[in-house]
Design a protein around this motif. Structure first.
Motif: not given
Length: 88
Positions: A49-54, A71-74
């Motif tokens: 899960l790749v979260f990109v904060d703008d 969470d190692p998936h994040v």
């Protein structure tokens, strides 16, 4: 945020990546993470899960950092400035 060695070793094993743009939604990020995790695990255990904060003006970045630690998936990335939507 650069890939940690343990994550980099497994990057080739990823079957599914979910990329989530983030802006102004700190209070919903934990719930979004939970729902995405439950949904994606039905498909594969080899996901990220790749979260990109703008450059949110709320506490979104702090929430993303916590999720990435827990969470190692994040994976969490923060843009250098607010780029907004590209309408081109």
């Amino acid at each position: 945020m650069a890939l940690e060695p343990s994550r980099a070793e497994h990057a080739g094993d990823i079957q599914l990546s979910v990329v989530v743009p983030v802006y102004g939604c700190a209070e919903c990020l934990a719930a979004l993470h939970d729902r995405l995790t439950r949904s994606v695990r039905r498909v594969t255990e080899r996901y990220e899960l790749v979260f990109v904060d703008d450059r949110s003006i709320d506490d979104g970045w702090a929430v993303l950092q916590r999720l990435a630690r827990e969470d190692p998936h994040v994976l969490a990335y923060r843009l250098s400035r607010n780029f907004g939507q590209d309408l081109s």
